[in-house]
Structures are given as structure tokens and as C-alpha cells.
Enzyme design. Structure first.
Site, short mmCIF file in Angstrom:
data_model
loop_
_atom_site.label_atom_id
_atom_site.label_comp_id
_atom_site.label_asym_id
_atom_site.label_seq_id
_atom_site.Cartn_x
_atom_site.Cartn_y
_atom_site.Cartn_z
N CYS A 70 0.84 -1.20 0.00
CA CYS A 70 0.00 0.00 0.00
C CYS A 70 0.88 1.25 0.00
O CYS A 70 1.90 1.31 0.68
CB CYS A 70 -0.91 0.00 1.23
SG CYS A 70 -2.02 1.41 1.26
N CYS A 74 0.45 4.93 6.99
CA CYS A 74 -0.20 4.75 8.30
C CYS A 74 0.77 4.00 9.23
O CYS A 74 1.15 2.85 8.95
CB CYS A 74 -1.50 3.98 8.14
SG CYS A 74 -2.54 4.63 6.80
N CYS A 77 0.38 0.31 10.36
CA CYS A 77 -0.13 -0.71 9.43
C CYS A 77 0.94 -1.60 8.81
O CYS A 77 1.88 -1.12 8.15
CB CYS A 77 -0.94 -0.04 8.32
SG CYS A 77 -1.77 -1.27 7.28
N CYS A 114 -16.72 -8.90 5.84
CA CYS A 114 -16.07 -7.60 5.60
C CYS A 114 -14.82 -7.80 4.77
O CYS A 114 -13.88 -8.48 5.22
CB CYS A 114 -15.66 -6.96 6.92
SG CYS A 114 -16.99 -6.86 8.11
N CYS A 145 -19.73 -5.82 3.90
CA CYS A 145 -19.01 -4.60 4.24
C CYS A 145 -17.72 -4.61 3.44
O CYS A 145 -17.12 -5.68 3.26
CB CYS A 145 -18.70 -4.59 5.74
SG CYS A 145 -17.77 -3.13 6.26
N CYS A 205 -19.57 2.30 8.85
CA CYS A 205 -18.80 1.63 9.90
C CYS A 205 -17.55 2.49 10.08
O CYS A 205 -16.72 2.59 9.17
CB CYS A 205 -18.42 0.22 9.45
SG CYS A 205 -17.26 -0.60 10.57
N ARG A 277 -17.94 -2.19 18.19
CA ARG A 277 -17.23 -3.45 17.98
C ARG A 277 -15.89 -3.48 18.72
O ARG A 277 -15.04 -2.60 18.55
CB ARG A 277 -16.98 -3.68 16.47
CG ARG A 277 -16.33 -5.06 16.21
CD ARG A 277 -16.24 -5.41 14.74
NE ARG A 277 -17.53 -5.28 14.11
CZ ARG A 277 -17.79 -4.50 13.08
NH1 ARG A 277 -16.83 -3.80 12.53
NH2 ARG A 277 -18.99 -4.43 12.58
N1 SAM Z 1 -6.67 0.65 3.09
C1 SAM Z 1 -7.96 0.99 3.53
C2 SAM Z 1 -7.97 2.14 4.51
O1 SAM Z 1 -6.98 2.36 5.18
O2 SAM Z 1 -8.98 2.84 4.57
C3 SAM Z 1 -8.72 -0.17 4.15
C4 SAM Z 1 -7.97 -1.20 4.98
S1 SAM Z 1 -7.22 -0.62 6.49
C5 SAM Z 1 -6.19 -1.97 6.93
C6 SAM Z 1 -8.57 -0.63 7.63
C7 SAM Z 1 -8.33 -0.21 9.05
O3 SAM Z 1 -7.65 -1.24 9.76
C8 SAM Z 1 -7.48 1.00 9.31
O4 SAM Z 1 -8.16 2.20 9.12
C9 SAM Z 1 -7.11 0.82 10.77
O5 SAM Z 1 -8.05 1.46 11.60
C10 SAM Z 1 -7.17 -0.69 10.96
N2 SAM Z 1 -5.83 -1.23 11.25
C11 SAM Z 1 -4.83 -1.42 10.37
N3 SAM Z 1 -3.72 -1.89 10.98
C12 SAM Z 1 -4.02 -2.01 12.29
C13 SAM Z 1 -3.27 -2.42 13.43
N4 SAM Z 1 -2.00 -2.79 13.34
N5 SAM Z 1 -3.90 -2.42 14.63
C14 SAM Z 1 -5.19 -2.02 14.72
N6 SAM Z 1 -5.93 -1.62 13.68
C15 SAM Z 1 -5.36 -1.59 12.48
FE1 SF4 Z 2 -2.79 1.30 3.38
FE2 SF4 Z 2 -2.80 0.17 5.78
FE3 SF4 Z 2 -3.11 2.79 5.57
FE4 SF4 Z 2 -5.09 1.14 4.72
S1 SF4 Z 2 -4.37 1.38 6.81
S2 SF4 Z 2 -4.28 2.95 3.67
S3 SF4 Z 2 -3.85 -0.57 3.98
S4 SF4 Z 2 -1.28 1.63 4.98
#
Ligand code: SAM
Ligand code: SF4
Ligand code: DTB
Length: 334
Positions: A70, A74, A77, A114, A145, A205, A277
Site C-alpha cells: 500500500c 499509516c 499498518c 467484511c 461490508c 462503519c 465493535r
Molecule cells: N486501506 C484501507 C484504509 O486504510 O482505509 C482499508 C484497509 S485498512 C487496513 C482498515 C483499518 O484497519 C485502518 O483504518 C485501521 O483502523 C485498521 N488497522 C490497520 N492496521 C491495524 C493495526 N495494526 N492495529 C489495529 N488496527 C489496524
Molecule cells: Fe494502506 Fe494500511 Fe493505511 Fe489502509 S491502513 S491505507 S492498507 S497503509
């Protein structure tokens, strides 16, 4: 476990609209967080009972339909291309694999499926495939979802047309702390996508993550943003950070479990009719901590041994926990 529709008497007729507010101030929310623990539990649980049957929990299952690589940064992530987390990347999953996985989730008791993709935002041709996935999962009689990142108006319209029930898009943290966590898209970008989804008539959500080194005020600030949206999200996922080696947030000092329970309790008070949740991070939580979360108003979980890329408690251990607590499965009925 057996799913039953949540009784109308819990979710609708006892709904006191005076309790659904969109004008919360940070100081009011801060005061809730600072209540003596027992007072907070009592208040959250009392309100919970006015809106829901407290012994029913809705169960969703996640599937990563496109994994890793990606472009976003973040800091929590494992799927960001910027961090070396050792994650194997996977391109968009074929439709038949998605349907097979949804069928399996249904057989385990999940009522919502989801699908998550590691995109900043989908391309229009990605939406063609996701539309087919949504239709296929709906044919199994499950709620759908997806979480795909930022959407355009046209993409949102196409998802609505496909019959999509929910769109997940998290604010993640407070507006103040946000820039410590993500630099590649703004808080306003997220609010814009949420507005598109809401305006298109798709259930929202939306929640966030705690345990990212944020302050008490930031947890209050996140909940204030959620509660002061024009309409409360139907589902509010509260994630405890899952620390993954290679991500900048790995090694962040853990959040006191009782502060996590307080966060769930305040979410319940601010958004009394929403499904709150207990999301990522349950593998690190004791049964007792989860029981407290269910007491103060968590009424939904992710089920199955995997979240998107990280571990979740195995379904068997959740079934045992539900049995010990006398919990059974609910459907949201939205
Ligand atoms: N890429 C898209 C986005 O960011 O909108 C969708 C997938 S992203 C993985 C969805 C959500 O997963 C993120 O917004 C975050 O809140 C949650 N998430 C991702 N990594 C995480 C982690 N290590 N611990 C807790 N929540 C996490
Ligand atoms: Fe990409 Fe992870 Fe951020 Fe979603 S949460 S935009 S998958 S880096
Ligand atoms: C949400 O709030 N939590 C889920 C879902 N929405 C998409 C994702 C949790 C991801 C945890 C880290 C992982 O497994 O990759």
C-alpha cells in the site's frame, strides 16, 4: 451458536432520542472518562440496556482481498509498502476464493462479511470486481461490508447499486494526533469519504485505534468526532493497536486495559444506538477484560482466526467465551 434478530423492543421502541446527541464537547467527554470506574460502568451499562439486549453480540468476519504494497504511510499498518514487515503481498483475490471464504465464515456463525483492500483508493476497474464480490456474498444471505480507502462519488454510487450494506472507513484517532500517525491523506479526506458513503445511503462503519501513544484527550477527541458526525455510524469499531514488527508504532507502551474498557464505555454513552465493535487486539486481551467490554456496551466482534493480516482468537475460544458469559449471536437488522 444461533443467530436471532435483535428484538425491536430493544433497538427501536425504547429509543430515547434525547440521548442521541451530536453536540458533545471535549470537556464533557473528558469528564465521562474521569468518572470513578464503577460510576462509568453503571452509566454505560444502564444506557446499553435501554437500546440493546446486552446478551447478544453481532459477529463479523474479515477477509483481506488485496494484501500489502500500500502506498500510504499509516504508522500502525503492516500493509504499508514503506515498512519492512515481511508481509507477503497479494493482488486482488479471485471471486470464487472470496465466495468460498464467505461460505466458510457463514458456517461458523458470522452474519457479516467484511472485505478489506490495502489501497489508498480503488481504481474504477477494481470496483468492477468488488461489485461482483458484494453481489456474490449477498447471495449467501450475509451482510456485506468493504473497506477500500477513499472513494469518488461515482465509485460510491456503484457500490450502493451493488447492494453493499456497510462501508468501513476509520478516523483512526483525534484530529490533533492524526498527523503523528499518517501524512499521506488528511483527516478531511476521511471525513469527505464518510460523507459520500452516508449521502449514498450506505451504512457507515467508522471507528479508530487506541494504544498508539495518544493521550486521554486524543481518545476523547476521537469519540467526539464520531459522535458529532451528522448521524452516528451504525457500527463503531474500537481497535487496540496490534503491534507489528517493522512498523513505526511497534514498541509503543501498551495502553492500560482499564483505559481501554473506559473507551468502550464512553463510546457506548456517546453513541447509544450504535453497534460498538471490540475489534483488533483481542488476542492480547484476557477473557475478563473482554467480559468487562461486553458489560459496558461492546456488542460486536470480529470472528475467525485472522483479522486482515494478523491473528485473532480462534473461533473455538470465542465460542467458549460466549458460552461462559451466556452470550448469543445477534443480527443488526439494518
Ligand atoms: N486501506 C484501507 C484504509 O486504510 O482505509 C482499508 C484497509 S485498512 C487496513 C482498515 C483499518 O484497519 C485502518 O483504518 C485501521 O483502523 C485498521 N488497522 C490497520 N492496521 C491495524 C493495526 N495494526 N492495529 C489495529 N488496527 C489496524
Ligand atoms: Fe494502506 Fe494500511 Fe493505511 Fe489502509 S491502513 S491505507 S492498507 S497503509
Ligand atoms: C477495523 O476497524 N478493524 C479491521 C477492519 N476495520 C478492517 C482491521 C483490523 C486490522 C488489524 C491489522 C491486520 O490484521 O492487518
Amino acid at each position: 451458536m444461533h443467530a436471532e434478530k435483535t428484538s425491536e423492543s430493544f433497538s427501536k421502541t425504547s429509543l430515547d432520542s434525547g440521548l442521541i446527541r451530536h453536540d458533545w464537547s471535549l470537556s464533557e467527554i473528558g469528564a465521562l472518562f474521569e468518572l470513578p470506574f464503577n460510576d462509568l460502568l453503571y452509566r454505560a451499562h444502564g444506557l446499553y440496556r435501554r437500546f440493546f439486549d446486552p446478551n447478544r453480540v453481532q459477529v463479523s468476519q474479515l477477509l483481506s482481498i488485496k494484501t500489502g504494497a500500500c502506498s500510504e504511510d499509516c504508522a500502525y499498518c503492516p500493509q504499508s509498502a514503506r515498512y519492512n514487515t515481511g508481509l507477503e503481498t497479494e493482488s486482488l483475490m479471485p471471486l470464487d476464493e472470496v465466495i468460498r471464504s464467505a461460505r466458510e465464515a457463514r458456517s461458523q456463525g458470522a452474519t457479516r462479511f467484511c472485505m478489506g483492500a490495502a489501497w489508498r483508493s480503488p481504481k474504477d476497474r477494481d470496483i468492477d470486481h468488488v461489485v461482483e464480490m458484494v453481489k456474490g456474498v449477498r447471495e449467501l444471505g450475509m451482510e456485506t461490508c468493504v473497506t477500500l480507502g477513499m472513494l469518488s462519488d461515482e465509485q460510491t454510487r456503484r457500490l450502493k447499486e451493488s447492494g453493499l450494506d456497510y462501508y468501513n472507513h476509520n478516523l483512526d484517532t483525534s484530529a490533533q494526533y492524526y498527523s503523528e500517525i499518517i501524512s499521506t491523506r488528511s483527516y478531511q479526506d476521511r471525513l469527505d469519504t464518510l460523507k459520500r458513503v452516508r449521502d449514498a445511503g450506505i451504512n457507515v462503519c467508522c471507528g479508530g485505534i487506541v494504544g498508539m501513544g495518544e493521550s486521554d484527550d486524543d481518545r476523547a477527541g476521537l469519540l467526539m468526532e464520531l459522535a458529532n458526525l451528522p448521524k452516528h455510524p451504525e457500527s463503531v469499531p474500537v481497535n487496540m493497536l496490534v503491534q507489528v514488527e517493522g512498523t513505526p508504532l511497534d514498541g509503543t507502551p501498551g495502553l492500560d486495559p482499564l483505559s481501554f474498557v473506559r473507551t468502550i464505555a464512553v463510546a457506548r454513552i456517546l453513541m447509544p444506538a450504535s453497534w460498538v465493535r471490540l475489534s483488533a487486539g483481542r488476542t492480547e486481551m484476557s477473557d475478563e477484560m473482554q467480559a468487562l467490554c461486553f458489560f459496558v456496551g461492546a456488542n460486536s466482534i470480529f470472528y475467525g482466526d485472522k483479522l486482515l493480516t494478523t491473528d485473532n482468537p480462534v473461533a473455538d475460544s470465542d465460542r467458549r467465551l460466549f458460552d461462559r458469559l451466556g452470550l448469543s449471536l445477534a443480527e443488526t437488522g439494518h
